[in-house]
Design an enzyme around this catalytic site. Structure first.
Site, PDB file in Angstrom:
ATOM      1  N   LYS A  12       0.827  -1.200   0.000  1.00 52.73           N
ATOM      2  CA  LYS A  12       0.000   0.000   0.000  1.00 52.73           C
ATOM      3  C   LYS A  12       0.868   1.260   0.000  1.00 52.73           C
ATOM      4  O   LYS A  12       2.096   1.184   0.180  1.00 52.73           O
ATOM      5  CB  LYS A  12      -0.917  -0.038   1.234  1.00 52.73           C
ATOM      6  N   TYR A  52     -12.488  -3.183  -2.550  1.00 55.80           N
ATOM      7  CA  TYR A  52     -12.932  -3.171  -1.157  1.00 55.80           C
ATOM      8  C   TYR A  52     -14.461  -3.228  -1.034  1.00 55.80           C
ATOM      9  O   TYR A  52     -15.010  -2.817  -0.010  1.00 55.80           O
ATOM     10  CB  TYR A  52     -12.386  -1.937  -0.450  1.00 55.80           C
ATOM     11  N   ARG A 105       3.639  -6.683   9.111  1.00 59.16           N
ATOM     12  CA  ARG A 105       2.893  -5.669   9.872  1.00 59.16           C
ATOM     13  C   ARG A 105       3.432  -5.533  11.288  1.00 59.16           C
ATOM     14  O   ARG A 105       3.457  -4.435  11.849  1.00 59.16           O
ATOM     15  CB  ARG A 105       1.408  -6.022   9.883  1.00 59.16           C
ATOM     16  N   ASN A 115      -1.391  -0.313   7.173  1.00 66.30           N
ATOM     17  CA  ASN A 115      -0.773  -1.564   7.630  1.00 66.30           C
ATOM     18  C   ASN A 115       0.057  -2.234   6.537  1.00 66.30           C
ATOM     19  O   ASN A 115       0.155  -3.447   6.464  1.00 66.30           O
ATOM     20  CB  ASN A 115      -1.842  -2.510   8.200  1.00 66.30           C
ATOM     21  N   HIS A 118      -1.738  -5.607   1.734  1.00 66.33           N
ATOM     22  CA  HIS A 118      -3.024  -6.302   1.632  1.00 66.33           C
ATOM     23  C   HIS A 118      -2.752  -7.642   0.963  1.00 66.33           C
ATOM     24  O   HIS A 118      -1.905  -7.728   0.073  1.00 66.33           O
ATOM     25  CB  HIS A 118      -4.023  -5.522   0.767  1.00 66.33           C
ATOM     26  N   GLU A 129      -9.766 -10.989  -6.989  1.00 60.40           N
ATOM     27  CA  GLU A 129      -8.878  -9.825  -6.884  1.00 60.40           C
ATOM     28  C   GLU A 129      -7.825  -9.812  -7.998  1.00 60.40           C
ATOM     29  O   GLU A 129      -7.494  -8.752  -8.531  1.00 60.40           O
ATOM     30  CB  GLU A 129      -8.214  -9.794  -5.501  1.00 60.40           C
TER      31      GLU A 129
HETATM   32  P1  CMP Z   1      -6.771  -4.864   4.125  1.00 63.40           P
HETATM   33  O1  CMP Z   1      -6.180  -6.232   4.202  1.00 63.40           O
HETATM   34  O2  CMP Z   1      -6.267  -3.984   3.041  1.00 63.40           O
HETATM   35  O3  CMP Z   1      -8.359  -4.984   4.029  1.00 63.40           O
HETATM   36  C1  CMP Z   1      -9.219  -3.986   4.483  1.00 63.40           C
HETATM   37  C2  CMP Z   1      -8.487  -2.913   5.237  1.00 63.40           C
HETATM   38  O4  CMP Z   1      -9.302  -2.075   6.028  1.00 63.40           O
HETATM   39  C3  CMP Z   1      -7.545  -3.560   6.232  1.00 63.40           C
HETATM   40  O5  CMP Z   1      -6.480  -4.126   5.534  1.00 63.40           O
HETATM   41  C4  CMP Z   1      -7.212  -2.375   7.130  1.00 63.40           C
HETATM   42  O6  CMP Z   1      -6.105  -1.623   6.644  1.00 63.40           O
HETATM   43  C5  CMP Z   1      -8.449  -1.482   7.015  1.00 63.40           C
HETATM   44  N1  CMP Z   1      -9.216  -1.368   8.251  1.00 63.40           N
HETATM   45  C6  CMP Z   1      -9.458  -0.223   8.902  1.00 63.40           C
HETATM   46  N2  CMP Z   1     -10.208  -0.445   9.984  1.00 63.40           N
HETATM   47  C7  CMP Z   1     -10.463  -1.773  10.020  1.00 63.40           C
HETATM   48  C8  CMP Z   1     -11.189  -2.629  10.902  1.00 63.40           C
HETATM   49  N3  CMP Z   1     -11.817  -2.157  11.979  1.00 63.40           N
HETATM   50  N4  CMP Z   1     -11.229  -3.950  10.618  1.00 63.40           N
HETATM   51  C9  CMP Z   1     -10.613  -4.454   9.517  1.00 63.40           C
HETATM   52  N5  CMP Z   1      -9.904  -3.677   8.640  1.00 63.40           N
HETATM   53  C10 CMP Z   1      -9.822  -2.360   8.905  1.00 63.40           C
END
Ligand code: CMP
Length: 137
Positions: A12, A52, A105, A115, A118, A129
């Site tokens: 990211k 998403y 992470r 984070n 993904h 995806e």
């Molecule tokens: P990702 O694996 O990219 O998938 C969805 C993203 O939403 C996740 O990583 C986090 O970076 C972000 N995110 C923010 N808040 C939350 C939450 N409460 N639970 C899960 N994902 C979250």
């Protein structure tokens, strides 16, 4: 090799800005996985929303779209034995404060919103995806 899988991984915008794309790739390669496809991409809002879609309606959805479109993303298809689970192990828990040290992470992030990486959460998700991010494959 049993159960060879492909999975989608994104470094990211925070990971790209921290100059740790090489570090991330290296961790997958050292595990024995390989890069099937890779590209740097400025993510269009439409692609971000499709990617998403499962989070639409959640409180963090708008921030998620803003963040993933805020700068270049390194998109990869990673391939290897049990690649979906292996990549998720290397990435660590979604919340960096719960991710173990030694995971990406756990080592490089402190915020769930930023984070670093993904990865697809299941083979079926990976197929969807990969189709979104690499329609040319
Ligand atoms: P990702 O694996 O990219 O998938 C969805 C993203 O939403 C996740 O990583 C986090 O970076 C972000 N995110 C923010 N808040 C939350 C939450 N409460 N639970 C899960 N994902 C979250």
């Amino acid at each position: 090799m049993a159960n060879v899988e492909k999975t989608l991984v994104l470094v990211k915008p925070d990971g790209v800005k921290k100059h740790i794309c090489g570090e991330v790739i290296s961790r997958f390669e050292r595990k024995g996985l390989h890069i099937h496809a890779i590209k740097m991409i400025q993510v269009p809002v439409e692609l971000a929303k499709k990617h998403y879609a499962e989070h639409e309606g959640k409180g963090f959805f708008n921030d998620l779209i803003s963040f993933i479109t805020s700068g270049p993303v390194l998109a990869m298809v990673i391939e290897g034995e049990n690649a979906v689970a292996a990549v998720r192990q290397i990435n660590g828990a979604t919340n960096p404060l719960e991710a173990v040290p030694g995971s990406i992470r756990g080592d490089f992030a402190t915020s769930i919103d930023e984070n670093i990486v993904h990865a697809s959460d299941a083979p079926e998700t990976a197929a969807r995806e990969i189709g979104l991010w690499f329609p040319e494959l």
